[in-house]
Design a protein around this motif. Sequence first.
Motif, PDB file in Angstrom:
ATOM      1  N   GLY A 130       0.830  -1.199   0.000  1.00 25.00           N
ATOM      2  CA  GLY A 130       0.000   0.000   0.000  1.00 25.00           C
ATOM      3  C   GLY A 130       0.862   1.245   0.000  1.00 25.00           C
ATOM      4  N   TYR A 131       0.278   2.357   0.434  1.00 21.26           N
ATOM      5  CA  TYR A 131       1.017   3.622   0.498  1.00 21.26           C
ATOM      6  C   TYR A 131       0.459   4.460   1.633  1.00 21.26           C
ATOM      7  N   TYR A 132       1.237   5.454   2.061  1.00 20.88           N
ATOM      8  CA  TYR A 132       0.806   6.374   3.102  1.00 20.88           C
ATOM      9  C   TYR A 132       1.687   7.621   3.028  1.00 20.88           C
ATOM     10  N   HIS A 133       1.277   8.665   3.731  1.00 18.21           N
ATOM     11  CA  HIS A 133       2.043   9.912   3.796  1.00 18.21           C
ATOM     12  C   HIS A 133       2.705   9.993   5.172  1.00 18.21           C
ATOM     13  N   ALA A 134       3.974  10.307   5.197  1.00 11.23           N
ATOM     14  CA  ALA A 134       4.671  10.362   6.490  1.00 11.23           C
ATOM     15  C   ALA A 134       5.952  11.170   6.347  1.00 11.23           C
ATOM     16  N   THR A 135       6.469  11.573   7.502  1.00 12.18           N
ATOM     17  CA  THR A 135       7.787  12.204   7.576  1.00 12.18           C
ATOM     18  C   THR A 135       8.781  11.156   8.048  1.00 12.18           C
ATOM     19  N   SER A 136       9.866  10.987   7.318  1.00 11.64           N
ATOM     20  CA  SER A 136      10.822   9.917   7.600  1.00 11.64           C
ATOM     21  C   SER A 136      11.475  10.113   8.963  1.00 11.64           C
ATOM     22  N   PRO A 137      11.519   9.060   9.791  1.00 17.03           N
ATOM     23  CA  PRO A 137      12.246   9.164  11.067  1.00 17.03           C
ATOM     24  C   PRO A 137      13.758   9.175  10.867  1.00 17.03           C
ATOM     25  N   ALA A 138      14.215   8.816   9.656  1.00 21.55           N
ATOM     26  CA  ALA A 138      15.658   8.763   9.409  1.00 21.55           C
ATOM     27  C   ALA A 138      16.240  10.133   9.071  1.00 21.55           C
ATOM     28  N   ASP A 139      15.527  10.915   8.233  1.00 19.44           N
ATOM     29  CA  ASP A 139      16.085  12.204   7.811  1.00 19.44           C
ATOM     30  C   ASP A 139      15.099  13.367   7.935  1.00 19.44           C
ATOM     31  N   GLY A 140      13.860  13.111   8.402  1.00 17.20           N
ATOM     32  CA  GLY A 140      12.895  14.192   8.631  1.00 17.20           C
ATOM     33  C   GLY A 140      12.260  14.764   7.371  1.00 17.20           C
ATOM     34  N   VAL A 141      12.380  14.082   6.228  1.00 20.44           N
ATOM     35  CA  VAL A 141      11.816  14.568   4.973  1.00 20.44           C
ATOM     36  C   VAL A 141      10.403  13.996   4.808  1.00 20.44           C
ATOM     37  N   ALA A 142       9.462  14.858   4.390  1.00 25.06           N
ATOM     38  CA  ALA A 142       8.081  14.413   4.150  1.00 25.06           C
ATOM     39  C   ALA A 142       8.024  13.688   2.810  1.00 25.06           C
ATOM     40  N   ARG A 143       7.463  12.491   2.812  1.00 27.37           N
ATOM     41  CA  ARG A 143       7.395  11.683   1.593  1.00 27.37           C
ATOM     42  C   ARG A 143       6.044  10.980   1.461  1.00 27.37           C
ATOM     43  N   ILE A 144       5.739  10.605   0.233  1.00 26.16           N
ATOM     44  CA  ILE A 144       4.662   9.648  -0.032  1.00 26.16           C
ATOM     45  C   ILE A 144       5.327   8.284  -0.124  1.00 26.16           C
ATOM     46  N   VAL A 145       4.954   7.384   0.756  1.00 29.18           N
ATOM     47  CA  VAL A 145       5.677   6.124   0.914  1.00 29.18           C
ATOM     48  C   VAL A 145       4.840   4.978   0.358  1.00 29.18           C
ATOM     49  N   GLY A 146       5.417   4.272  -0.624  1.00 28.91           N
ATOM     50  CA  GLY A 146       4.831   3.020  -1.094  1.00 28.91           C
ATOM     51  C   GLY A 146       5.594   1.860  -0.486  1.00 28.91           C
ATOM     52  N   TYR A 147       4.887   0.826  -0.075  1.00 27.43           N
ATOM     53  CA  TYR A 147       5.570  -0.321   0.545  1.00 27.43           C
ATOM     54  C   TYR A 147       5.020  -1.617  -0.040  1.00 27.43           C
ATOM     55  N   TRP A 148       5.874  -2.668  -0.017  1.00 24.69           N
ATOM     56  CA  TRP A 148       5.471  -3.976  -0.549  1.00 24.69           C
ATOM     57  C   TRP A 148       6.310  -5.037   0.148  1.00 24.69           C
ATOM     58  N   SER A 180       7.537 -11.366  -1.022  1.00 21.75           N
ATOM     59  CA  SER A 180       6.876 -12.648  -0.794  1.00 21.75           C
ATOM     60  C   SER A 180       7.882 -13.711  -0.344  1.00 21.75           C
ATOM     61  N   GLY A 181       7.568 -14.341   0.783  1.00 25.48           N
ATOM     62  CA  GLY A 181       8.388 -15.444   1.278  1.00 25.48           C
ATOM     63  C   GLY A 181       9.632 -15.025   2.036  1.00 25.48           C
ATOM     64  N   TRP A 182       9.831 -13.720   2.223  1.00 28.76           N
ATOM     65  CA  TRP A 182      11.028 -13.228   2.906  1.00 28.76           C
ATOM     66  C   TRP A 182      10.646 -12.198   3.953  1.00 28.76           C
ATOM     67  N   PRO A 183      11.430 -12.128   5.047  1.00 30.56           N
ATOM     68  CA  PRO A 183      11.124 -11.128   6.094  1.00 30.56           C
ATOM     69  C   PRO A 183      11.674  -9.753   5.735  1.00 30.56           C
ATOM     70  N   VAL A 184      11.300  -9.308   4.531  1.00 29.29           N
ATOM     71  CA  VAL A 184      11.850  -8.065   3.981  1.00 29.29           C
ATOM     72  C   VAL A 184      10.703  -7.232   3.418  1.00 29.29           C
ATOM     73  N   VAL A 185      10.796  -5.919   3.626  1.00 25.40           N
ATOM     74  CA  VAL A 185       9.809  -4.989   3.074  1.00 25.40           C
ATOM     75  C   VAL A 185      10.537  -4.012   2.154  1.00 25.40           C
ATOM     76  N   ALA A 186      10.034  -3.895   0.924  1.00 23.41           N
ATOM     77  CA  ALA A 186      10.582  -2.932  -0.027  1.00 23.41           C
ATOM     78  C   ALA A 186       9.792  -1.634   0.070  1.00 23.41           C
ATOM     79  N   ILE A 187      10.509  -0.515   0.120  1.00 19.95           N
ATOM     80  CA  ILE A 187       9.868   0.793   0.305  1.00 19.95           C
ATOM     81  C   ILE A 187      10.398   1.765  -0.749  1.00 19.95           C
ATOM     82  N   ALA A 188       9.468   2.508  -1.355  1.00 20.44           N
ATOM     83  CA  ALA A 188       9.838   3.607  -2.264  1.00 20.44           C
ATOM     84  C   ALA A 188       9.201   4.872  -1.715  1.00 20.44           C
ATOM     85  N   GLY A 189      10.031   5.855  -1.373  1.00 19.45           N
ATOM     86  CA  GLY A 189       9.532   7.107  -0.801  1.00 19.45           C
ATOM     87  C   GLY A 189       9.712   8.261  -1.763  1.00 19.45           C
TER      88      GLY A 189
END
Length: 515
Positions: A235-253, A256-265
């Motif tokens: 899905g996606y959401y709007h947030a300010t990154s806790p890493a660098d404080g930049v406001a982004r539209i965040v897509g996440y996925w 499958s089959g791995w304990p990993v999340v891919a994120i595009a901000g």
Amino acid sequence: MTDIASRPEPAVRSIRKLALFGILLIVIMAVTLVVMEYRAEQAKAELRAHTSAHVVATQFEWLLEASAQTLRRVERAVTERGIGGQGEAIVNLNEAVENLPANFQFSVYDARGQLTYSSIADVPQVNVADRDYFHELQRGGELVISPALISRQDGRSIFIIARRIMNQGRFAGVATIAVPSTVLSSLADSLSLSGASTVTLIRTDGWLIARSPALEAIDLSQSEVFTELKKAPDGYYHATSPADGVARIVGYWQVSGWPVVAIAGLDQRAVRSEFWRVLQFWLVLAAPVLLVLGFVVNRLFKALRHDEQKAIALTAANERNAFLLREIHHRVKNNLQTVMSLIRLQKMPQSDKDSLLGRIASMVAVHQEMYSTDRFETVEAAAYLRKLVEEISQSYGREVEVTFSADPVHLSGDRAMQLGLLYNELVSNAFKHAWPANQKGHLDVSLTEDDEGKVELVIADDGTGIVDTGKKNMGARLITAFVAQLGGEMETVSDNGTRVTVRFPVEQQGPEEVE
């Protein structure tokens, strides 16, 4: 006095209102279009962030699967030929990893974490026994993906995919593939993400695996992405990154089959810059139209300025007249009160004095109602009559319970005064004659108006009733005269008290008759 608001509005004022309405409509349309365009850009950015996260997840699902297969081949080769780094074992290891990308580096470590083989030539002796991924495999884990690390072999920013090596049921070491973080940079470039946009991989426990632009390993377990993952795996959401404080539209996925999340901000500033670019394009197109419209409106308002000045002068004159009318009614009221004061000083029978004062008080109340409400054309009869009955009750000092009900009847000033005089006589008669001395009583007063513009005044008491002497005193003659002035009719019923009903039209019909 003629009400200014009731006059026909000048044509120029209508034109001015139409022009203002047109401008307002254009502004509303422009704002609506801007809001719609902004929302459209946001929706495009949300879709792009979501799609980009899917692309990253798909690419790394393949990479992780390929790495896992490679590590299984490495494990078989090591198990068959031994974990040492010589001879045929090296040949088998090279065959096992021949399909890996050239910039991926693989290594084999023994049970103590000591490097026994590396794809990097002339690498110094390295021990990874203190690495978390080594401890996890040593404790029984089969395959582990590490957080972001700095390679001890060549100093690059990497993350490790590591597999446990078993020999005769015992932990014999680990095989690792070091994936450079630059693979994310290449992927981000292919996605054409602009500004401070990012591509990130994180483990489901919150630890950063890799990021473009590069960032040291941090714990992101408090990030909003984990709240969103509970709702849906992508899905996606709007947030300010806790890493660098930049406001982004965040897509996440979630991969499958791995304990990993891919994120595009996607950087919100870059999204807004695209919106402003589109908006500037439309402004360039609209500028000539706005200039012409501004010229027309300016000419129109110049033409209407003279009319506006006249309207201001007319309003000032109207306010002046209203002030004068208030002053007149106020002075008439004061003069009548002065007359009342003189009457109180006059030597005359008290009953005559009270009757005269009551009649003048009813006239005073009309003028007071007019100047206190700034309504000079009509008087609201309900408030006026309620005040009169309260004043009459106080003046006689009798223990009489008064029930008052009235519709919102509006009468002209003259008719309100006629009604007040009649009302004063009827209510005063009740207080004077309805009950014996020291007897409590009840007086019911109602005023209603029907759909045909007829008003009905009812005054009923529970006193002794009327005794007909065959003579008409002063009060009775005045009552008859006031009813005639109102153009109405009166009905009197004496049964367990007295009930007087007066019916009259709201507006005077025909000449007034005074008896």
